[in-house]
Scaffold this motif. Structure first.
Motif, PDB file in Angstrom:
ATOM      1  N   VAL A  85      -5.831  -1.199   0.096  1.00  0.00           N
ATOM      2  CA  VAL A  85      -5.011  -0.455   1.060  1.00  0.00           C
ATOM      3  C   VAL A  85      -3.685  -1.180   1.240  1.00  0.00           C
ATOM      4  O   VAL A  85      -3.648  -2.409   1.339  1.00  0.00           O
ATOM      5  N   VAL A 105      -4.128   4.253  -0.439  1.00  0.00           N
ATOM      6  CA  VAL A 105      -5.417   3.645  -0.718  1.00  0.00           C
ATOM      7  C   VAL A 105      -5.702   3.897  -2.190  1.00  0.00           C
ATOM      8  O   VAL A 105      -5.499   5.005  -2.692  1.00  0.00           O
ATOM      9  N   ALA A 131      -1.664  -1.375  -5.487  1.00  0.00           N
ATOM     10  CA  ALA A 131      -1.510  -0.704  -4.190  1.00  0.00           C
ATOM     11  C   ALA A 131      -0.075  -0.829  -3.687  1.00  0.00           C
ATOM     12  O   ALA A 131       0.491   0.135  -3.157  1.00  0.00           O
ATOM     13  N   GLN A 161      -4.792   1.660   9.472  1.00  0.00           N
ATOM     14  CA  GLN A 161      -5.543   1.237   8.295  1.00  0.00           C
ATOM     15  C   GLN A 161      -6.770   0.426   8.692  1.00  0.00           C
ATOM     16  O   GLN A 161      -6.798  -0.226   9.735  1.00  0.00           O
ATOM     17  N   VAL A 176     -10.119  -1.740   6.448  1.00  0.00           N
ATOM     18  CA  VAL A 176     -10.868  -2.057   5.230  1.00  0.00           C
ATOM     19  C   VAL A 176     -12.213  -2.627   5.643  1.00  0.00           C
ATOM     20  O   VAL A 176     -12.281  -3.611   6.383  1.00  0.00           O
ATOM     21  N   GLY A 236      -6.502  -6.393   2.888  1.00  0.00           N
ATOM     22  CA  GLY A 236      -6.257  -5.104   2.250  1.00  0.00           C
ATOM     23  C   GLY A 236      -7.179  -4.768   1.106  1.00  0.00           C
ATOM     24  O   GLY A 236      -6.998  -3.744   0.440  1.00  0.00           O
ATOM     25  N   GLY A 288     -11.953   1.699   2.069  1.00  0.00           N
ATOM     26  CA  GLY A 288     -10.585   1.631   2.572  1.00  0.00           C
ATOM     27  C   GLY A 288     -10.190   2.956   3.207  1.00  0.00           C
ATOM     28  O   GLY A 288     -10.491   4.024   2.662  1.00  0.00           O
ATOM     29  N   ILE A 331      -6.941   5.058   5.441  1.00  0.00           N
ATOM     30  CA  ILE A 331      -5.632   5.154   6.065  1.00  0.00           C
ATOM     31  C   ILE A 331      -5.601   6.431   6.905  1.00  0.00           C
ATOM     32  O   ILE A 331      -6.220   7.427   6.540  1.00  0.00           O
TER      33      ILE A 331
END
Length: 309
Positions: free
Chosen positions: A64, A73, A97, A155, A157, A164, A169, A171
């Motif tokens: 992410v 993602v 990413a 966000q 994870v 990230g 993941g 968003i």
């Protein structure tokens, strides 16, 4: 010097799985002779990727990245979970990413053709090089992007092994002119909800018509034999219940079961000082939908010990 065309480079790349720039160099070194170029790449250890391309890659990482009012993602797969702990692989996923969020890219093919920072070539070349170096098949499976004109991208994870990077993941796009710190907190909480509740769509209008029809058919079959007007009401009521289960705005908010996610977003307007609109979400769980091959580890060890593997 031979005239090396893009078609020749593409052909060699498909035959060997080597990076685009490596293929071009090989063709230049061999005067455009494809077979000689294949041998040149093999000698350099750059054609390993092709031998591994048919292996199932269902492990790996979800990455992410958020930059300003944009977020992405991505899912990059490998063959084994061990590779997910490899720092080189982690750097690959994180960089992919970052490239995706910088370019606002939501198409896998287009993302593969984007320049890979710090290396010679594109994202696809970086993946091929990682395959050759690490020794496992890897694939950039999917990418999703979200953006708002004003607001935040929340966000989250799950099972993060690095910033990230993890197994799930999420968003979430929140549009608002309100306080960004409060919005970011709300966005993270909703992203956590999405990770846990796995909604199929933002609201009923976003559901796949085929999915809706299948649900209607299930309700009809379960209540077969009832009068048509009664059956219609049962189906209508059943769909309302279904929407509460699978659409984000109607799901019970995991941080406060007394309200729906939609209600929590509406109530947040007071805290942030402006109306808040939940514009969308993307959730990737590592390996979902991939048919994994079951390996008999004991048999593999026995075969290796007897010289059969």
């Amino acid at each position: 010097m031979a005239n090396i065309t893009a078609a020749m480079v593409k052909d060699l790349r498909e035959k060997t799985g080597a990076g685009m720039m490596d293929c071009k160099t090989a063709l230049n070194e061999t005067g455009g002779d494809i077979e000689a170029a294949i041998d040149w790449l093999r000698k350099k250890g750059l054609s390993k990727a092709a031998k591994k391309s048919d292996r199932v890659a269902a492990e790996g990482l979800v990455g992410v990245a958020v930059s300003g009012v944009n977020g992405v993602v991505v899912e990059v797969n490998s063959e084994t979970d061990f590779v997910a702990r490899n720092e080189e692989f982690q750097a690959l996923v994180k960089t992919i990413a970052l490239v995706a969020v910088e370019k606002g890219e939501s198409d896998v093919a287009a993302l593969k053709n984007q320049h890979y920072p710090g290396g010679a070539g594109a994202v696809a070349d970086a993946i091929s090089n990682a395959i050759a170096t690490i020794g496992e098949n890897m694939t950039l499976r999917r990418v999703a992007a979200l953006g708002v004109s004003d607001g935040v991208i929340g966000q989250y994870v799950h099972n993060a092994i690095s910033d990230g990077l993890g197994k799930i993941g999420v968003i979430v796009a929140l549009e608002s002119t309100g306080d960004k710190v409060q919005l970011a907190d709300l966005g993270r909480k909703i992203a956590m909800h999405v990770a846990a509740a796995s909604p199929l769509a933002l609201d009923a209008s976003g559901l796949d018509p085929a999915t809706l029809e299948r649900e209607k058919n299930v309700l009809r079959e379960k209540n077969a034999g009832k009068p048509a007007h009664v059956l219609d009401k049962i189906v209508e009521s059943g769909l309302k219940t279904y929407f509460k289960e699978v659409t984000l705005v109607e799901q019970a908010y995991i941080h406060d079961n007394g309200k729906t996610v939609g209600q929590a977003v509406a109530e947040a307007a007071k805290a942030v000082g402006a109306p808040v609109a939940l514009k969308g979400f993307a959730r990737y769980a590592l390996g979902e939908g991939i048919e994994k091959q079951e390996a008999d580890f004991a048999a593999e060890v026995a075969a290796a010990a007897s010289g059969q593997a």
